[in-house]
Design a protein around this motif. Structure first.
Motif, mmCIF file in Angstrom:
data_model
loop_
_atom_site.group_PDB
_atom_site.id
_atom_site.type_symbol
_atom_site.label_atom_id
_atom_site.label_comp_id
_atom_site.label_asym_id
_atom_site.label_seq_id
_atom_site.Cartn_x
_atom_site.Cartn_y
_atom_site.Cartn_z
ATOM 1 N N LEU A 1 0.701 -1.098 0.052
ATOM 2 C CA LEU A 1 0.061 0.052 -0.130
ATOM 3 C C LEU A 1 0.960 1.456 -0.139
ATOM 4 C CD1 LEU A 1 -2.963 0.148 0.034
ATOM 5 C CD2 LEU A 1 -3.024 0.714 2.428
ATOM 6 N N ILE A 2 1.948 1.421 0.929
ATOM 7 C CA ILE A 2 2.856 2.541 1.030
ATOM 8 C C ILE A 2 4.063 1.836 1.128
ATOM 9 C CG2 ILE A 2 3.402 4.680 2.422
ATOM 10 C CD1 ILE A 2 0.748 5.104 1.162
ATOM 11 N N PRO A 3 5.222 2.243 0.369
ATOM 12 C CA PRO A 3 6.400 1.570 0.720
ATOM 13 C C PRO A 3 6.827 1.972 2.220
ATOM 14 C CG PRO A 3 6.454 2.698 -1.292
ATOM 15 C CD PRO A 3 4.890 3.044 -0.654
ATOM 16 N N GLY A 4 7.247 1.035 3.052
ATOM 17 C CA GLY A 4 7.957 1.048 4.337
ATOM 18 C C GLY A 4 6.596 1.114 5.254
ATOM 19 N N LEU A 5 5.283 0.967 4.971
ATOM 20 C CA LEU A 5 4.556 0.874 6.092
ATOM 21 C C LEU A 5 4.431 -0.377 6.662
ATOM 22 C CD1 LEU A 5 2.263 2.703 7.230
ATOM 23 C CD2 LEU A 5 0.601 1.808 5.656
ATOM 24 N N MET B 1 9.834 5.833 -2.543
ATOM 25 C CA MET B 1 8.830 6.965 -2.748
ATOM 26 C C MET B 1 9.712 8.207 -3.587
ATOM 27 S SD MET B 1 5.628 6.647 -2.481
ATOM 28 C CE MET B 1 4.987 8.201 -2.164
ATOM 29 N N GLY B 2 10.878 8.254 -3.029
ATOM 30 C CA GLY B 2 11.529 9.228 -3.705
ATOM 31 C C GLY B 2 11.876 9.277 -5.302
ATOM 32 N N LEU B 3 12.118 8.043 -5.674
ATOM 33 C CA LEU B 3 12.149 7.457 -7.033
ATOM 34 C C LEU B 3 10.795 7.753 -7.687
ATOM 35 C CD1 LEU B 3 14.635 6.607 -8.237
ATOM 36 C CD2 LEU B 3 13.924 4.228 -8.214
ATOM 37 N N PHE B 4 9.708 7.448 -7.019
ATOM 38 C CA PHE B 4 8.549 7.610 -7.774
ATOM 39 C C PHE B 4 8.101 8.909 -7.946
ATOM 40 C CE2 PHE B 4 3.867 7.465 -7.761
ATOM 41 C CZ PHE B 4 3.615 6.438 -8.950
ATOM 42 N N ALA C 1 21.030 8.684 -14.070
ATOM 43 C CA ALA C 1 21.426 7.438 -13.709
ATOM 44 C C ALA C 1 21.544 7.476 -11.989
ATOM 45 C CB ALA C 1 22.445 6.759 -14.517
ATOM 46 N N VAL C 2 22.110 8.430 -11.541
ATOM 47 C CA VAL C 2 22.532 8.483 -10.230
ATOM 48 C C VAL C 2 21.596 8.236 -9.345
ATOM 49 C CG1 VAL C 2 23.583 9.953 -8.449
ATOM 50 C CG2 VAL C 2 24.405 10.117 -10.782
ATOM 51 N N PRO C 3 20.273 8.614 -9.328
ATOM 52 C CA PRO C 3 19.355 8.460 -8.341
ATOM 53 C C PRO C 3 18.724 7.034 -8.456
ATOM 54 C CG PRO C 3 18.601 10.635 -9.554
ATOM 55 C CD PRO C 3 19.796 9.845 -10.002
#
Lengths: 214, 91
Positions: free
Chosen positions: A28-32, A51-54, B18-20
């Motif tokens: 549901l939520i990454p890490g939850l 989430m940062g990547l998303f 590519a770094v992240p």
């Protein structure tokens, strides 16, 4: 549901509280799921990374003019079967607005949130239609250029990484084969030692301490 | 394409994207192997170096291949009947 203790590295026991519920929460939520299990450091790590990547992908694949999150959408029409969404849905709740938007677009109801995660307008849809103001896939590629592809890759990898996090919430850390053998040997030697006199309290305390190198 | 990928201006380089990805992938992969932060970080550094090395090898192979293709002159096809002179001289 009972807690399943799992022998992880350096003799530390990982308590996997309610693995199935945790896996669902992790989806549901990454890490939850890890937060629910009390594994706070890993919860923070998974949340920040995935989430940062998303969020980066959603930002790259959109603009204030076209609407944000244009790279995350669901469509199953002729000529635009969106298989990318199968990877993106791995992140759970953050990708679910795409399903609402696709449903609204399919039923000729206006899309919400300024087209956030809305599918592009099909080429055969007239401009006078309910969602006629939405950009076509052609226009998205033309205006976002390579950032459309980059946003797509970021969000897909975020969804796929969350599947690893779900597995971790369900079964604990993956143990390499060598470590498994070592554990087996330890268990067999422990069985042999069971005939020996019981350890003292001091020995038990030593065994419980995690062996972390500085 | 070459201007974007191998730009002399290091801020204007597409490799930064590519770094992240490398950081997130290596940290999450390492986190599925360990439970404590220190071993996770150690493993993540190893994974990140492995990914960067693998990408560098793939890049090198692709650059060599593309250079060989670019240097090879395009041969006109000899089997084209339209450009062949008539067999019996003038028609």
């Amino acid at each position: 549901m009972p807690e399943i203790p799992k022998q992880a590295e350096s003799q530390q026991v990982v308590r996997l509280k309610d693995p199935e519920i945790s896996a669902f929460l992790a989806w549901l939520i990454p890490g939850l799921g890890h937060l629910y299990q009390g594994r706070h450091a890993k919860a923070a790590l998974y949340f920040l990374c995935i989430m940062g990547l998303f969020v980066c992908g959603v930002y790259l694949g959109g603009s204030s003019e076209l609407g944000w999150g244009r790279v995350v959408y669901f469509s199953w029409q002729e000529g635009d079967k969106r298989l990318h969404y199968l990877c993106q849905i791995g992140i759970g709740l953050p990708a679910l607005p795409a399903l609402i938007q696709a449903n609204r677009m399919h039923n000729n109801r206006p899309v919400l949130w300024n087209g956030f995660m809305a599918p592009p307008r099909p080429m055969n849809m007239p401009r006078e239609a309910v969602n006629g103001d939405q950009p076509t896939a052609h226009r998205l590629h033309l205006e976002l250029k390579r950032y459309f592809e980059l946003g797509q890759v970021y969000t897909m990898i975020a969804g796929l990484l969350n599947i690893l996090a779900i597995y971790d919430a369900l079964s604990g850390p993956v143990t390499p084969a060598a470590r498994k053998e070592e554990e087996k040997r330890t268990t067999s030697s422990a069985d042999a030692d069971s005939k020996a006199p019981p350890p003292t309290e001091g020995d038990q305390q030593k065994a419980q301490q995690p062996d972390v190198k500085p | 394409m070459r201007a974007v990928i191998f730009s002399l201006n290091w801020l204007d380089n597409d490799w930064w994207y590519a770094v992240p990805l490398v950081i997130a992938v290596s940290l999450v992969y390492a986190a599925t192997r360990h439970e404590q932060i220190v071993p996770i970080l150690r493993h993540a550094v190893r994974v990140a170096l492995w990914i960067v090395g693998f990408m560098a090898v793939v890049l090198l192979v692709l650059v060599i291949l593309s250079m060989q293709i670019a240097e090879k002159p395009v041969q006109p096809s000899s089997g084209n009947a339209l450009h062949q002179p008539p067999a019996g001289g003038q028609m």
